[in-house]
Design a protein around this motif. Structure first.
Motif, PDB file in Angstrom:
ATOM      1  N   UNK A   1      -6.906  15.041 -10.732  1.00  0.00           N
ATOM      2  CA  UNK A   1      -6.588  13.624 -10.320  1.00  0.00           C
ATOM      3  C   UNK A   1      -7.442  12.985  -9.483  1.00  0.00           C
ATOM      4  N   UNK A   2      -8.314  13.650  -8.592  1.00  0.00           N
ATOM      5  CA  UNK A   2      -8.843  13.098  -7.399  1.00  0.00           C
ATOM      6  C   UNK A   2     -10.543  13.064  -8.071  1.00  0.00           C
TER       7      UNK A   2
ATOM      8  N   UNK B   1       2.305  17.527 -11.957  1.00  0.00           N
ATOM      9  CA  UNK B   1       2.281  19.243 -11.371  1.00  0.00           C
ATOM     10  C   UNK B   1       3.514  19.758 -12.152  1.00  0.00           C
TER      11      UNK B   1
ATOM     12  N   UNK C   1       2.746  16.466  -5.049  1.00  0.00           N
ATOM     13  CA  UNK C   1       2.706  17.965  -5.485  1.00  0.00           C
ATOM     14  C   UNK C   1       2.126  18.750  -4.249  1.00  0.00           C
TER      15      UNK C   1
ATOM     16  N   UNK D   1       0.771  -1.181   0.055  1.00  0.00           N
ATOM     17  CA  UNK D   1       0.132   0.098   0.086  1.00  0.00           C
ATOM     18  C   UNK D   1       0.905   1.199  -0.056  1.00  0.00           C
TER      19      UNK D   1
ATOM     20  N   UNK E   1       0.935   4.088  -2.876  1.00  0.00           N
ATOM     21  CA  UNK E   1       0.852   5.401  -2.532  1.00  0.00           C
ATOM     22  C   UNK E   1       1.757   6.354  -2.983  1.00  0.00           C
TER      23      UNK E   1
ATOM     24  N   UNK F   1       1.699  12.239  -9.455  1.00  0.00           N
ATOM     25  CA  UNK F   1       0.783  13.492  -9.231  1.00  0.00           C
ATOM     26  C   UNK F   1       1.921  14.665  -9.316  1.00  0.00           C
ATOM     27  N   UNK F   2       3.080  14.514  -8.703  1.00  0.00           N
ATOM     28  CA  UNK F   2       4.143  15.436  -8.445  1.00  0.00           C
ATOM     29  C   UNK F   2       4.610  15.755 -10.158  1.00  0.00           C
TER      30      UNK F   2
ATOM     31  N   UNK G   1      -8.723  26.002  -4.942  1.00  0.00           N
ATOM     32  CA  UNK G   1      -9.576  27.237  -5.336  1.00  0.00           C
ATOM     33  C   UNK G   1      -9.895  27.963  -4.009  1.00  0.00           C
TER      34      UNK G   1
ATOM     35  N   UNK H   1     -12.333  11.839  -5.593  1.00  0.00           N
ATOM     36  CA  UNK H   1     -13.292  11.896  -4.108  1.00  0.00           C
ATOM     37  C   UNK H   1     -14.410  12.892  -4.104  1.00  0.00           C
TER      38      UNK H   1
ATOM     39  N   UNK I   1      -3.715  29.254  -7.356  1.00  0.00           N
ATOM     40  CA  UNK I   1      -5.233  29.356  -6.912  1.00  0.00           C
ATOM     41  C   UNK I   1      -5.996  28.310  -7.740  1.00  0.00           C
ATOM     42  N   UNK I   2      -5.241  26.958  -8.418  1.00  0.00           N
ATOM     43  CA  UNK I   2      -5.893  26.049  -9.098  1.00  0.00           C
ATOM     44  C   UNK I   2      -6.428  24.819  -8.222  1.00  0.00           C
ATOM     45  N   UNK I   3      -7.431  24.376  -8.569  1.00  0.00           N
ATOM     46  CA  UNK I   3      -8.026  23.349  -8.176  1.00  0.00           C
ATOM     47  C   UNK I   3      -7.248  21.936  -8.458  1.00  0.00           C
ATOM     48  N   UNK I   4      -6.062  22.001  -8.015  1.00  0.00           N
ATOM     49  CA  UNK I   4      -5.243  20.803  -8.535  1.00  0.00           C
ATOM     50  C   UNK I   4      -5.851  19.341  -8.173  1.00  0.00           C
ATOM     51  N   UNK I   5      -6.419  19.260  -6.956  1.00  0.00           N
ATOM     52  CA  UNK I   5      -6.816  17.879  -6.758  1.00  0.00           C
ATOM     53  C   UNK I   5      -7.971  17.376  -7.703  1.00  0.00           C
TER      54      UNK I   5
ATOM     55  N   UNK J   1       1.524   9.476  -5.698  1.00  0.00           N
ATOM     56  CA  UNK J   1       2.165  10.679  -5.317  1.00  0.00           C
ATOM     57  C   UNK J   1       3.148  11.325  -6.328  1.00  0.00           C
ATOM     58  N   UNK J   2       3.924  10.373  -6.645  1.00  0.00           N
ATOM     59  CA  UNK J   2       5.274  10.749  -7.588  1.00  0.00           C
ATOM     60  C   UNK J   2       4.616  11.212  -8.915  1.00  0.00           C
TER      61      UNK J   2
END
Lengths: 177, 465
Positions: free
Chosen positions: A174-175, A97, B110, A82, A86, A93-94, B115, A177, A167-171, A90-91
């Motif tokens: 890729x998310x 980004x 990251x 796990x 994980x 996602x990095x 927002x 949820x 100010x970006x909704x980065x999540x 994360x890597x």
């Protein structure tokens, strides 16, 4: 004792007054031996049963310990898997980004290559610092404004990109949820 | 687009550097507690540092630098002020992440951006809009679930002392807690912990983190003290959004609040404030309240915020300002003692000093189990009697006690062995916990169980003799 008064041996054997005693002792010895044998057999049986029970218990304990150990190892393996999964997510996602940062930097540089953009950017910086501010080009692109009293405004490409990405909704990229 | 936002002015007039403090001159419209970004001019690879305005006087501002002032030079340092106290991004992007005490990721992922942002100071809950607590949060730890049930929206601290396994207990609570079948998550803020402790907490909570049910903030003992003041505020700000905007039931574990209070004392001294009891600032009570009172439930809004602060009592002194003032604000306490710990019992909870004031609202029929409250009351009454008997036995000797009193001694031992003692990775269901309670009660004769209804006694037949 003299030879003339001695009793012949055959007579003694024929009428041994101690014979009942001997028989009784013999029977008792036999009974004692039987009892001892029975006790020994019982004791042996009890000890064998106890040993068997103990062996079974040890076996059960060993089996339970083995199962617990296997479960523990399995849980550790699962936790490791796990953790690794994980780390990979994360890597990834990095990396995504960082690619986004690179793309945003290229887009800002492209915008600044348009004829009137640098002048408009410079005007915004001067508006913050006053007309006496001087504009210096930044190595990453864009400008840095410096007022005579040392106040500075960073309008470099790096600063603009960092501010925009902040100010970006980065999540949401890729998310689910 | 606001030019103030996009193009913040950076002040280069750094006049002085004193320890973690930086004095900037020539500033305009800078406010108390404002957030600042500090940067070394002409050092492209050098990461930005962050700071808080501690003091403002005319055009002078004193900034405490979170990452310390090592390498800063007055002529080559510039400071940009955010125009407001620190705000943090909020949203579900925090779930499954491990960050430092400032909210910056340390898990290789990251940065957390969103927002929406919220001020870390939070906004107080209107007391009129609060919803009374009614549902339990089950920790899977028998001693807590049975005798001092945690309730949604409650603030229930763990009072501990140095050397006791409070961090292990806090991590176990964070790893195991649930609240029915509703969405549940945990925000764990570790403050002033050692690196091995931080590693242990992280390893213990790995599973919950991988499941996207945990936000972990780790402020270690060698991190700047000003960061320690921000850590619980960031944790609570993130938690408030998860609870009241994302409608989850959120448990916030803050460990250790004594480290937080010591950081507050250090910052207050740096600000030249008047020291109060044991040199803590006079506003320690209201400062702690501003954190603890952020928990609760709101009428008409799904979700709840429950807080479990952990604090170590220096020298085991419960009258120390931190536990003392915490006790005024919170709704009960779970007390760990070295006596119980010395007997090898984990968690070393002292049931007679511990209390959940909201337990009656969150336990019993329709909430946990109908026999729960009676069983808990009976256990506590019997434990109180057992303690009296233990004291008597110390004077007259065990042999001089009557039969019933000797049974009470046996009861106390059985309580610790069967119910209180539990593995650090062991999670017990509420039914299992309550069955263990009944098993402990079988030590006493029926005539002693005066707090239990006949109905419940009949449902739990007692062994012969």
């Amino acid at each position: 004792m003299t030879a003339s008064t001695a009793t012949p041996p055959g007579e003694i054997r024929a009428a041994n007054p101690l014979e009942p005693l001997e028989q009784a002792l013999l029977r008792r010895a036999q009974a004692d031996a039987d009892a001892a044998r029975a006790d020994a057999e019982l004791s042996a049986r009890t000890q064998t049963d106890a040993a068997r029970a103990q062996a079974a218990e040890v076996l059960d304990q060993a089996r339970a310990a083995g199962e617990a150990d296997a479960e523990r190892r399995q849980a550790l393996d699962q936790a490791r898997a796990r953790r690794e999964a994980r780390r990979i997510v994360l890597a990834a996602e990095r990396t995504a980004y960082e690619q986004l940062c690179t793309a945003a930097r290229a887009a800002v540089l492209e915008l600044l290559a348009e004829p009137d953009r640098p002048a408009r950017l410079g005007a915004l910086v001067v508006a913050r610092l006053g007309t006496e501010a001087r504009l210096e080009p930044h190595p990453s692109g864009g400008v840095v404004g410096v007022a005579p009293d040392g106040r500075r405004v960073d309008a470099s490409v790096d600063a603009l990109v960092a501010h925009a990405l902040d100010r970006l909704d980065l999540a949401a990229l890729w998310d689910d949820r | 687009m606001s030019t103030t936002d996009w193009f913040p002015v950076r002040y280069a007039g750094v006049r002085d550097l004193r320890g973690p403090l930086l004095v900037v001159r020539g500033v305009e419209r800078v406010g108390w507690d404002e957030f600042a970004v500090v940067r070394i001019v002409g050092s492209a690879g050098e990461p930005e540092r962050h700071g808080l305005v501690l003091e403002v006087d005319h055009d002078l501002a004193v900034v405490q630098v979170l990452e310390g002032t090592d390498g800063l030079v007055p002529g080559r340092t510039e400071v940009a002020f955010a125009g407001a106290p620190l705000r943090v991004p909020i949203g579900p992007g925090w779930l499954g992440r491990v960050c430092n005490g400032r909210g910056e990721p340390v898990d290789g992922g990251p940065p957390i951006v969103a927002t929406r942002t919220a001020p870390v100071a939070g906004s107080p809950l209107n007391p009129v809009h609060r919803r009374p607590p009614a549902e339990p949060v089950l920790t899977g730890i028998s001693a807590i679930d049975a005798l001092m049930t945690l309730v949604r929206g409650q603030k229930l601290p763990i009072f501990s002392a140095a050397g006791l396994p409070h961090l292990e207990l806090a991590a176990q609570i964070a790893a195991q807690s649930t609240s029915g079948d509703e969405p549940f998550c945990v925000v764990f803020a570790a403050m002033g912990v050692t690196h091995p402790d931080a590693d242990a907490v992280r390893a213990r909570l790995e599973e919950r983190s991988a499941a996207g049910e945990l936000v972990l903030l780790l402020n270690t003992a060698d991190d700047p003290v000003i960061e320690r003041i921000l850590t619980p505020r960031i944790a609570l700000t993130v938690a408030e959004d998860l609870a009241f905007e994302q409608h989850r039931h959120v448990l916030v574990v803050l460990a250790d609040m004594t480290s937080y209070a010591e950081a507050l004392r250090e910052v207050a001294a740096a600000r030249g404030e008047m020291p109060g009891r044991r040199a803590y600032p006079g506003y320690l009570y209201s400062d702690l309240a501003s954190l603890y009172e952020r928990c609760g439930q709101i009428r008409g809004v799904a979700g709840s915020l429950t807080v479990v602060p952990v604090l170590t009592m220096p020298g085991g002194d419960i009258t120390h300002p931190v536990p003392d003032l915490t006790g005024y604000i919170t709704e009960g306490q779970i007390v760990l003692t070295s006596d119980v710990h010395a007997r090898g019992i984990y968690p070393p909870v002292d049931p007679l000093s511990s209390l959940s004031r909201l337990m009656r609202s969150g336990a019993g029929a329709g909430r946990t189990r109908e026999d729960h409250l009676e069983v808990a009351a009976q256990l506590l009454a019997a434990l109180a009697r057992a303690r009296q008997v233990q004291q008597l036995a110390e004077i007259v000797g065990e042999a001089a006690l009557n039969g019933t009193d000797q049974l009470y001694l046996e009861f106390a031992t059985t309580f610790e062995r069967v119910l209180a003692d539990q593995g650090q990775g062991e999670r017990r269901t509420l039914d299992e916990t309550l069955e263990r309670c009944w098993q402990v009660l079988t030590v006493l004769p029926a005539r002693e169980l005066t707090m239990l209804s006949r109905r419940f006694l009949a449902q739990h037949p007692r062994p012969e003799g």
